[in-house]
Design a protein around this motif. Structure first.
Motif, PDB file in Angstrom:
ATOM      1  N   GLY A   1       0.832  -1.203   0.000  1.00  0.00           N
ATOM      2  CA  GLY A   1       0.000   0.000   0.000  1.00  0.00           C
ATOM      3  C   GLY A   1       0.857   1.240   0.000  1.00  0.00           C
ATOM      4  N   ILE A   2       0.216   2.352  -0.333  1.00  0.00           N
ATOM      5  CA  ILE A   2       1.011   3.567  -0.510  1.00  0.00           C
ATOM      6  C   ILE A   2       1.065   4.411   0.754  1.00  0.00           C
ATOM      7  N   ASP A   3       0.547   3.897   1.873  1.00  0.00           N
ATOM      8  CA  ASP A   3       0.706   4.724   3.079  1.00  0.00           C
ATOM      9  C   ASP A   3       2.000   4.362   3.805  1.00  0.00           C
ATOM     10  N   GLU A   4       2.039   4.581   5.094  1.00  0.00           N
ATOM     11  CA  GLU A   4       3.304   4.535   5.844  1.00  0.00           C
ATOM     12  C   GLU A   4       4.113   3.257   5.620  1.00  0.00           C
ATOM     13  N   VAL A   5       3.445   2.104   5.653  1.00  0.00           N
ATOM     14  CA  VAL A   5       4.192   0.839   5.655  1.00  0.00           C
ATOM     15  C   VAL A   5       5.126   0.726   4.453  1.00  0.00           C
ATOM     16  N   GLY A   6       4.632   1.083   3.289  1.00  0.00           N
ATOM     17  CA  GLY A   6       5.446   0.965   2.089  1.00  0.00           C
ATOM     18  C   GLY A   6       6.700   1.824   2.157  1.00  0.00           C
TER      19      GLY A   6
ATOM     20  N   ILE B   1      12.880  10.438   0.501  1.00  0.00           N
ATOM     21  CA  ILE B   1      12.443  11.475  -0.438  1.00  0.00           C
ATOM     22  C   ILE B   1      11.851  10.828  -1.690  1.00  0.00           C
ATOM     23  N   ALA B   2      12.502   9.740  -2.143  1.00  0.00           N
ATOM     24  CA  ALA B   2      12.007   9.072  -3.340  1.00  0.00           C
ATOM     25  C   ALA B   2      10.601   8.526  -3.119  1.00  0.00           C
ATOM     26  N   ALA B   3      10.408   7.875  -1.987  1.00  0.00           N
ATOM     27  CA  ALA B   3       9.098   7.291  -1.699  1.00  0.00           C
ATOM     28  C   ALA B   3       8.041   8.381  -1.573  1.00  0.00           C
ATOM     29  N   GLU B   4       8.405   9.463  -0.920  1.00  0.00           N
ATOM     30  CA  GLU B   4       7.446  10.546  -0.716  1.00  0.00           C
ATOM     31  C   GLU B   4       7.127  11.247  -2.033  1.00  0.00           C
ATOM     32  N   ALA B   5       8.101  11.313  -2.907  1.00  0.00           N
ATOM     33  CA  ALA B   5       7.889  12.000  -4.170  1.00  0.00           C
ATOM     34  C   ALA B   5       6.875  11.249  -5.024  1.00  0.00           C
TER      35      ALA B   5
END
Ligand SMILES: Nc1ncnc2c1ncn2[C@@H]1O[C@H](COP(=O)(O)OP(=O)(O)O)[C@@H](O)[C@H]1O
Lengths: 296, 273
Positions: free
Chosen positions: B139-144, B215-219
């Motif tokens: 999923g695209i929330d915190e866990v990932g 940063i990559a994941a957040e982007a």
């Protein structure tokens, strides 16, 4: 006197290189056994075998009748380097054996009053009681070695192995510690197996002096294909000399040094295996036929 | 004997000069920026590429000290909090694994043989290539995002710890055994405490990678965070936000490194190097 250490027909080779060549040795309780020999003859290797740090390629090594044990409480060790645990204070280092065996080593707040008292007593004996709270890196080399001796002695090991323990010290500290070790040996009735490359030290300290050397000859001949490793080429029973460095100036002492130098350190002086000076009462020798072809 | 002040193998700059020298590249960069920014704004007051200091202060003031019109949050602090939470959780997990698995692997040969080839293998997998897999499966929330930081840092840290434990002088372990230690006591009283400074060093070295993955994941998939904000405002060429954010990220990274360095100095005095 009981036989503490018994070594028979022990060989050790690293790959192609034979380091120890048919070693036979018995050490009795209460002996201060020094081993001397030219560098590379296998002194440290022999000590590592006794310690259980390494296995002999062939042969038997028994401590108190027990064969081939990994390092454990039956043998104490003092190395030249890596002597103390850097992250513990001197007191904690000396106490460590007790904490490990009788205390709660997993509990960083664990303090046992009787362990502390015993450790302080040992520190007093090595004259380090003022350094109890310090860390090893705050001590001089000589003080570190004294602490390491206390650390090993608190477990009262049946035999204390020492691998050039004073090799890195300056001459004054060194002779200080030698005298001091003799004193301890006498008081605590220790059995010590002491490896050094310094003839003076070996002759001064030991009640029994072993010379280990690769310079000897036997019936295998001198061909280049004969692999020959270190052997005990002489085994002296030394009179227990007065504990003072005075003896080093005596005629007898100098004669002994000369003899050891010739027996062990002179590549051109090669005794035949059958002529080794093995006068010590505990000494024995099991030769292969290839080494000494007596019958023919 | 006269030592040269700056040039030569034996140069020994005095304290004051050391400070000047250390500051010099920073000052040069700053001046160059200010001059360039000035020139561009002179030519075109609406230029967005090199905002003036005043414009950046305004932008940050808006984000940090005024509630967002839509959500009522203070975006700058919200972003910082979210990012730090992800970063520290990921790094914390890596550290924990490095300490437990790494020390056990380093101490026990059997476990090393079991785990080392596998660890070497996963440390070769480029974590960013795993990003889609992580987002799809976790999923695209915190866990990932936390998983990405974890996967990106733990193999190298664990291997580093395991190899350092193996590199410790065997003599110390043997000494502990002659003092009556059990195998686990050797791990607990000797290896674990002696590896702590090494672990802290490994953690320091992993900080940069951890920030990169964060940063990559957040982007790519996020609704807040420092990286998210930078990539969001990029669409409007809002350099007045991007530059302060980058400086802020750099500062945070520097402070973490500094804290770890202080911890190392203060807690592990016996550790040299
Ligand atoms: N782990 C090892 N692997 C290969 N060769 C070794 C090893 N340990 C010792 N040796 C060799 O064995 C010989 C004896 O070494 P050592 O016992 O340290 O000698 P000494 O202590 O008498 O100076 C040396 O020639 C050394 O190169």
């Amino acid at each position: 006197m009981t036989r503490l250490l018994h070594i028979e027909d022990v060989y050790k080779s690293y790959g192609d290189k034979l380091v120890l060549d048919n070693i036979d040795l018995t050490v009795s309780q209460g002996e201060f056994c020094t081993v001397v020999g030219p560098s590379g003859c296998g002194k440290s290797t022999l000590l590592r075998l006794i310690l259980g740090q390494e296995e002999p390629s062939e042969g038997r090594i028994e401590i108190k009748g027990q064969q081939g044990a990994l390092p454990d409480r039956t043998r104490g060790i003092v190395y030249q380097r890596y002597t103390l645990f850097a992250h513990k204070t001197v007191l904690e280092n000396v106490m460590l054996g007790r904490t490990l065996t009788e205390g709660q080593w997993w509990n960083p707040w664990y303090r046992n009053k009787s362990h502390v008292e015993e450790a302080m007593e040992f520190l007093r004996r090595v004259r380090l009681e003022d350094a109890a709270g310090k860390y090893p890196h705050e001590l001089s080399g000589g003080m570190q070695q004294r602490a390491a001796i206390a650390q090993a002695l608190i477990m009262r090991p049946p035999i204390l192995l020492m691998d050039e323990p004073f090799g890195a010290l300056d001459p004054d500290t060194r002779s200080d510690l030698q005298l001091y070790l003799l004193e301890l040996w006498e008081k605590e009735k220790l059995t010590i197996f002491f490896v050094t490359h310094d003839m003076q030290e070996a002759c001064f300290l030991g009640t029994r002096l072993l010379v280990l050397s690769q310079y000897y000859s036997d019936d295998r001949g001198m061909g280049a294909d004969v692999k020959r490793g270190g052997k005990i080429v002489s085994d002296h029973a030394l009179p227990k000399m007065a504990t003072s460095t005075e003896v080093m100036n005596s005629e007898a002492f100098r004669a002994l040094i000369e003899q050891v130098k010739k027996e062990g350190f002179d590549p051109d002086f090669r005794q035949h295996v059958k002529d080794f000076n093995l006068k010590h009462p505990d000494s024995f020798q099991t030769l292969l036929q290839s080494e000494y072809n007596a019958g023919q | 004997m006269k030592r040269p002040v700056f040039l030569g193998l034996f140069a020994q700059p005095p304290k004051a000069l050391q400070i000047v020298l250390a500051a010099l590249p920073f000052v040069l960069l700053l001046v160059a920026y200010l001059v360039a920014s000035d020139i561009r704004l002179e030519a075109n007051p609406n230029d967005k590429l090199l905002p003036s200091v005043g414009q950046m202060v305004d932008a940050i003031d808006r984000l940090a000290f005024q509630p967002d019109r839509r959500t009522g949050d203070y975006l700058f602090w919200q972003d910082t909090l979210s990012s730090l939470q992800r970063l520290l959780t990921g790094l914390g997990l890596s550290t924990l694994v490095a300490l437990t698995v790494g020390v056990m692997m380093g101490a026990f040969n059997g476990l090393f043989v079991l785990g080392n080839p596998f660890l070497t293998f996963i440390s070769m997998v480029p974590p960013l290539a795993l990003l889609p897999i992580l987002f799809i499966s976790l999923g695209i929330d915190e866990v990932g995002k936390i998983a990405l930081i974890f996967i990106g840092t733990f193999p190298i840290m664990t291997r580093d710890v395991a190899l350092s434990v193996r590199g410790m002088p065997k003599e110390l372990i043997i000494k502990a055994k002659t003092l009556g230690a059990s195998d686990f006591a050797v791990v607990g009283t000797l290896l674990l405490p002696q590896i702590m400074p090494r672990l802290i060093t490994a953690l320091r070295l992993s900080l940069g990678a951890a920030w990169l993955f964060l940063i990559a994941a957040e982007a790519i998939a996020s609704t807040d965070g420092l990286g998210y904000r930078i990539f969001l405002v990029r669409r409007y060429l809002a350099m007045d936000v991007i530059i302060p954010y980058v400086l802020w990220i750099t500062l945070l990274g520097f402070l973490m490194d500094l804290l770890l360095r202080i911890l190392l100095k203060w807690r592990y005095k016996w550790y040299q190097g």
